[in-house]
Design a protein around this motif. Structure first.
Motif, PDB file in Angstrom:
ATOM      1  N   TRP A   1       0.839  -1.203   0.000  1.00  0.00           N
ATOM      2  CA  TRP A   1       0.000   0.000   0.000  1.00  0.00           C
ATOM      3  C   TRP A   1       0.869   1.245   0.000  1.00  0.00           C
ATOM      4  O   TRP A   1       1.711   1.410   0.877  1.00  0.00           O
ATOM      5  N   CYS A   2       0.687   2.099  -0.997  1.00  0.00           N
ATOM      6  CA  CYS A   2       1.441   3.344  -1.103  1.00  0.00           C
ATOM      7  C   CYS A   2       0.584   4.487  -0.568  1.00  0.00           C
ATOM      8  O   CYS A   2      -0.468   4.794  -1.133  1.00  0.00           O
ATOM      9  N   LEU A   3       1.034   5.093   0.530  1.00  0.00           N
ATOM     10  CA  LEU A   3       0.252   6.128   1.209  1.00  0.00           C
ATOM     11  C   LEU A   3       0.498   7.495   0.587  1.00  0.00           C
ATOM     12  O   LEU A   3       1.543   7.749  -0.017  1.00  0.00           O
ATOM     13  N   THR A   4      -0.472   8.383   0.794  1.00  0.00           N
ATOM     14  CA  THR A   4      -0.275   9.772   0.384  1.00  0.00           C
ATOM     15  C   THR A   4      -0.096  10.628   1.630  1.00  0.00           C
ATOM     16  O   THR A   4      -0.425  10.234   2.742  1.00  0.00           O
ATOM     17  N   GLY A   5       0.409  11.816   1.406  1.00  0.00           N
ATOM     18  CA  GLY A   5       0.590  12.767   2.502  1.00  0.00           C
ATOM     19  C   GLY A   5      -0.500  13.817   2.439  1.00  0.00           C
ATOM     20  O   GLY A   5      -1.603  13.557   1.947  1.00  0.00           O
ATOM     21  N   GLY A   6      -0.177  15.049   2.928  1.00  0.00           N
ATOM     22  CA  GLY A   6      -1.184  16.100   2.959  1.00  0.00           C
ATOM     23  C   GLY A   6      -2.107  15.894   4.150  1.00  0.00           C
ATOM     24  O   GLY A   6      -1.905  14.998   4.964  1.00  0.00           O
ATOM     25  N   ASN A   7      -3.172  16.685   4.230  1.00  0.00           N
ATOM     26  CA  ASN A   7      -4.103  16.623   5.364  1.00  0.00           C
ATOM     27  C   ASN A   7      -5.277  15.675   5.142  1.00  0.00           C
ATOM     28  O   ASN A   7      -5.729  15.006   6.064  1.00  0.00           O
ATOM     29  N   THR A   8      -5.760  15.584   3.905  1.00  0.00           N
ATOM     30  CA  THR A   8      -7.017  14.872   3.644  1.00  0.00           C
ATOM     31  C   THR A   8      -7.038  13.439   4.171  1.00  0.00           C
ATOM     32  O   THR A   8      -8.020  13.007   4.759  1.00  0.00           O
ATOM     33  N   PRO A   9      -5.966  12.636   4.017  1.00  0.00           N
ATOM     34  CA  PRO A   9      -6.074  11.218   4.426  1.00  0.00           C
ATOM     35  C   PRO A   9      -5.995  10.979   5.936  1.00  0.00           C
ATOM     36  O   PRO A   9      -6.246   9.861   6.386  1.00  0.00           O
ATOM     37  N   ALA A  10      -5.667  12.020   6.719  1.00  0.00           N
ATOM     38  CA  ALA A  10      -5.427  11.812   8.163  1.00  0.00           C
ATOM     39  C   ALA A  10      -6.585  11.084   8.839  1.00  0.00           C
ATOM     40  O   ALA A  10      -6.379  10.092   9.553  1.00  0.00           O
ATOM     41  N   ASP A  11      -7.808  11.519   8.586  1.00  0.00           N
ATOM     42  CA  ASP A  11      -8.971  10.880   9.232  1.00  0.00           C
ATOM     43  C   ASP A  11      -9.212   9.470   8.713  1.00  0.00           C
ATOM     44  O   ASP A  11      -9.701   8.602   9.431  1.00  0.00           O
ATOM     45  N   VAL A  12      -8.831   9.242   7.463  1.00  0.00           N
ATOM     46  CA  VAL A  12      -8.981   7.886   6.904  1.00  0.00           C
ATOM     47  C   VAL A  12      -8.009   6.940   7.615  1.00  0.00           C
ATOM     48  O   VAL A  12      -8.390   5.855   8.053  1.00  0.00           O
ATOM     49  N   TYR A  13      -6.762   7.376   7.764  1.00  0.00           N
ATOM     50  CA  TYR A  13      -5.764   6.556   8.456  1.00  0.00           C
ATOM     51  C   TYR A  13      -6.216   6.276   9.891  1.00  0.00           C
ATOM     52  O   TYR A  13      -6.122   5.140  10.388  1.00  0.00           O
ATOM     53  N   SER A  14      -6.746   7.305  10.520  1.00  0.00           N
ATOM     54  CA  SER A  14      -7.185   7.142  11.907  1.00  0.00           C
ATOM     55  C   SER A  14      -8.335   6.133  12.008  1.00  0.00           C
ATOM     56  O   SER A  14      -8.331   5.254  12.870  1.00  0.00           O
ATOM     57  N   LEU A  15      -9.270   6.208  11.087  1.00  0.00           N
ATOM     58  CA  LEU A  15     -10.395   5.259  11.058  1.00  0.00           C
ATOM     59  C   LEU A  15      -9.895   3.825  10.862  1.00  0.00           C
ATOM     60  O   LEU A  15     -10.338   2.891  11.527  1.00  0.00           O
TER      61      LEU A  15
ATOM     62  N   LEU B   1      -3.830   8.753  -3.496  1.00  0.00           N
ATOM     63  CA  LEU B   1      -3.400  10.093  -3.895  1.00  0.00           C
ATOM     64  C   LEU B   1      -4.370  11.137  -3.383  1.00  0.00           C
ATOM     65  O   LEU B   1      -5.593  10.925  -3.406  1.00  0.00           O
ATOM     66  N   GLY B   2      -3.808  12.257  -2.942  1.00  0.00           N
ATOM     67  CA  GLY B   2      -4.621  13.444  -2.712  1.00  0.00           C
ATOM     68  C   GLY B   2      -4.505  14.282  -3.973  1.00  0.00           C
ATOM     69  O   GLY B   2      -3.866  13.878  -4.957  1.00  0.00           O
ATOM     70  N   LEU B   3      -5.103  15.459  -3.967  1.00  0.00           N
ATOM     71  CA  LEU B   3      -5.029  16.358  -5.129  1.00  0.00           C
ATOM     72  C   LEU B   3      -4.790  17.772  -4.627  1.00  0.00           C
ATOM     73  O   LEU B   3      -5.561  18.287  -3.796  1.00  0.00           O
ATOM     74  N   GLY B   4      -3.704  18.390  -5.124  1.00  0.00           N
ATOM     75  CA  GLY B   4      -3.421  19.776  -4.743  1.00  0.00           C
ATOM     76  C   GLY B   4      -4.369  20.710  -5.478  1.00  0.00           C
ATOM     77  O   GLY B   4      -4.857  20.359  -6.563  1.00  0.00           O
ATOM     78  N   ASP B   5      -4.609  21.903  -4.940  1.00  0.00           N
ATOM     79  CA  ASP B   5      -5.537  22.792  -5.662  1.00  0.00           C
ATOM     80  C   ASP B   5      -4.907  23.326  -6.960  1.00  0.00           C
ATOM     81  O   ASP B   5      -5.597  23.873  -7.804  1.00  0.00           O
ATOM     82  N   ASN B   6      -3.593  23.064  -7.156  1.00  0.00           N
ATOM     83  CA  ASN B   6      -2.975  23.363  -8.453  1.00  0.00           C
ATOM     84  C   ASN B   6      -2.895  22.093  -9.308  1.00  0.00           C
ATOM     85  O   ASN B   6      -2.082  21.998 -10.225  1.00  0.00           O
ATOM     86  N   VAL B   7      -3.704  21.071  -8.922  1.00  0.00           N
ATOM     87  CA  VAL B   7      -3.816  19.807  -9.658  1.00  0.00           C
ATOM     88  C   VAL B   7      -2.547  18.957  -9.581  1.00  0.00           C
ATOM     89  O   VAL B   7      -2.297  18.087 -10.424  1.00  0.00           O
ATOM     90  N   HIS B   8      -1.691  19.193  -8.588  1.00  0.00           N
ATOM     91  CA  HIS B   8      -0.528  18.308  -8.413  1.00  0.00           C
ATOM     92  C   HIS B   8      -0.931  17.034  -7.686  1.00  0.00           C
ATOM     93  O   HIS B   8      -1.933  16.990  -6.979  1.00  0.00           O
ATOM     94  N   ILE B   9      -0.116  15.980  -7.896  1.00  0.00           N
ATOM     95  CA  ILE B   9      -0.286  14.714  -7.189  1.00  0.00           C
ATOM     96  C   ILE B   9       1.074  14.309  -6.627  1.00  0.00           C
ATOM     97  O   ILE B   9       2.109  14.643  -7.215  1.00  0.00           O
ATOM     98  N   ALA B  10       1.089  13.572  -5.515  1.00  0.00           N
ATOM     99  CA  ALA B  10       2.343  13.249  -4.843  1.00  0.00           C
ATOM    100  C   ALA B  10       3.146  14.552  -4.775  1.00  0.00           C
ATOM    101  O   ALA B  10       2.560  15.558  -4.372  1.00  0.00           O
ATOM    102  N   SER B  11       4.423  14.585  -5.194  1.00  0.00           N
ATOM    103  CA  SER B  11       5.094  15.882  -5.310  1.00  0.00           C
ATOM    104  C   SER B  11       5.456  16.165  -6.751  1.00  0.00           C
ATOM    105  O   SER B  11       6.510  16.745  -7.060  1.00  0.00           O
ATOM    106  N   LEU B  12       4.543  15.753  -7.627  1.00  0.00           N
ATOM    107  CA  LEU B  12       4.668  16.065  -9.064  1.00  0.00           C
ATOM    108  C   LEU B  12       3.856  17.330  -9.305  1.00  0.00           C
ATOM    109  O   LEU B  12       2.639  17.277  -9.457  1.00  0.00           O
ATOM    110  N   PHE B  13       4.563  18.459  -9.261  1.00  0.00           N
ATOM    111  CA  PHE B  13       3.914  19.768  -9.361  1.00  0.00           C
ATOM    112  C   PHE B  13       3.938  20.243 -10.814  1.00  0.00           C
ATOM    113  O   PHE B  13       4.778  19.808 -11.612  1.00  0.00           O
ATOM    114  N   PRO B  14       2.998  21.171 -11.175  1.00  0.00           N
ATOM    115  CA  PRO B  14       2.954  21.661 -12.559  1.00  0.00           C
ATOM    116  C   PRO B  14       4.314  22.151 -13.063  1.00  0.00           C
ATOM    117  O   PRO B  14       5.042  22.823 -12.337  1.00  0.00           O
ATOM    118  N   GLY B  15       4.666  21.701 -14.251  1.00  0.00           N
ATOM    119  CA  GLY B  15       5.840  22.233 -14.945  1.00  0.00           C
ATOM    120  C   GLY B  15       7.184  21.659 -14.533  1.00  0.00           C
ATOM    121  O   GLY B  15       8.210  22.046 -15.103  1.00  0.00           O
TER     122      GLY B  15
END
Ligand code: 6PG
Length: 252
Positions: free
Chosen positions: A39-53, A143-157
């Protein structure tokens, strides 16, 4: 492009519960079919409650002895740093479970970034017994989704969007903690399943762009996700899905 499955839940709470249920289901299937759940986890804030559950309400539903945890990206900070993706997963999930250190394959954000990326690649080659040119196949990439549409640390450009050989690279991005480690597109796209978890009105534009925007992965890295032999699932709350077209939602 593989047709993504899009599931819209009424609110954040039901989104997080559904995500936990899906992850538990996939873990069971993976362990049943090939004896382990990579299982490959994502970072950021969104998954925190999922991990806790998963570590509380659902922890008896997972055969934790057969689980191996990896990360899609990491900020170049020590593991106990507030900004560490490993640190967040440890606080919300790992610290509540009994796992062997061999089951936790974290990216070493505290090391020199290039060295950290190479260590991560070595770790993946070893765990998945990869030969030259082969890519690891995770049972699930979250994966989470950044508001600039990035995923993991693959940022635009950034050049890493076009990486086709490396498994993990060090990147410099326009974000807090600019120095990061990230898995590369061929690794993410070699997964059996990729699951996006996205919540909130502030992400609605990014979701619409990723799924229905003009095709331009350089500007919208989430559009990179197109596993050749895998499934894509988008778990959204109603707010994050609010700009999607009825046509797409109807077809979902
Ligand atoms: C990271 C993540 C990143 C994250 C998005 C969404 O290290 O920041 O891996 O890709 O998933 O930035 O973050 P939020 O869930 O905090 O909105």
């Amino acid at each position: 492009m593989a047709k993504p499955q899009i599931i819209v839940l009424d609110d954040r709470e039901s989104l997080f519960v559904r995500a936990a249920e899906e992850i538990v289901h996939i873990s069971g299937e993976s362990i049943c079919t090939h004896g382990q759940f990579a299982w490959c986890l994502t970072g950021g804030n969104t998954p925190a409650d999922v991990y806790s559950l998963i570590a509380t309400r659902f922890h008896l539903s997972v055969d934790w002895n057969a689980v191996h945890l990896f990360w899609g990206d990491e900020r170049c900070v020590p593991p106990d740093d507030e900004a560490s993706n490993y640190g967040m997963a440890n606080r919300t999930m790992l610290s509540k479970l009994t796992l062997d250190p061999e089951q936790i394959h974290r990216m070493r954000g505290e090391d020199d970034p290039e060295q950290g990326a190479r260590e991560c690649e070595e770790q993946l080659r070893e765990f998945f017994s990869l030969s030259e040119g082969e890519f690891p196949r995770f049972d699930l990439v979250l994966l989470g989704l950044g508001d600039n549409v990035h995923i993991a640390s693959l940022f635009p450009g950034i050049p890493a969007i076009h990486e086709s050989r490396r498994l993990a690279v060090a990147v410099e991005v326009d974000a807090p903690q600019p120095r990061r480690l990230t898995l590369t597109p061929p690794v993410l796209n070699n997964a059996a399943r990729v699951m996006f978890i996205v919540a909130g009105q502030n992400k609605a534009e990014a979701v619409r762009t990723a799924l229905e925007g003009p095709r331009d992965p350089d500007r919208y890295p989430a559009q990179i996700i197109d596993p050749a032999h895998g499934e894509v699932m988008w778990l959204l709350d109603r707010a994050a899905a609010s700009l999607l077209s009825p046509a797409l939602l109807g077809a979902a």
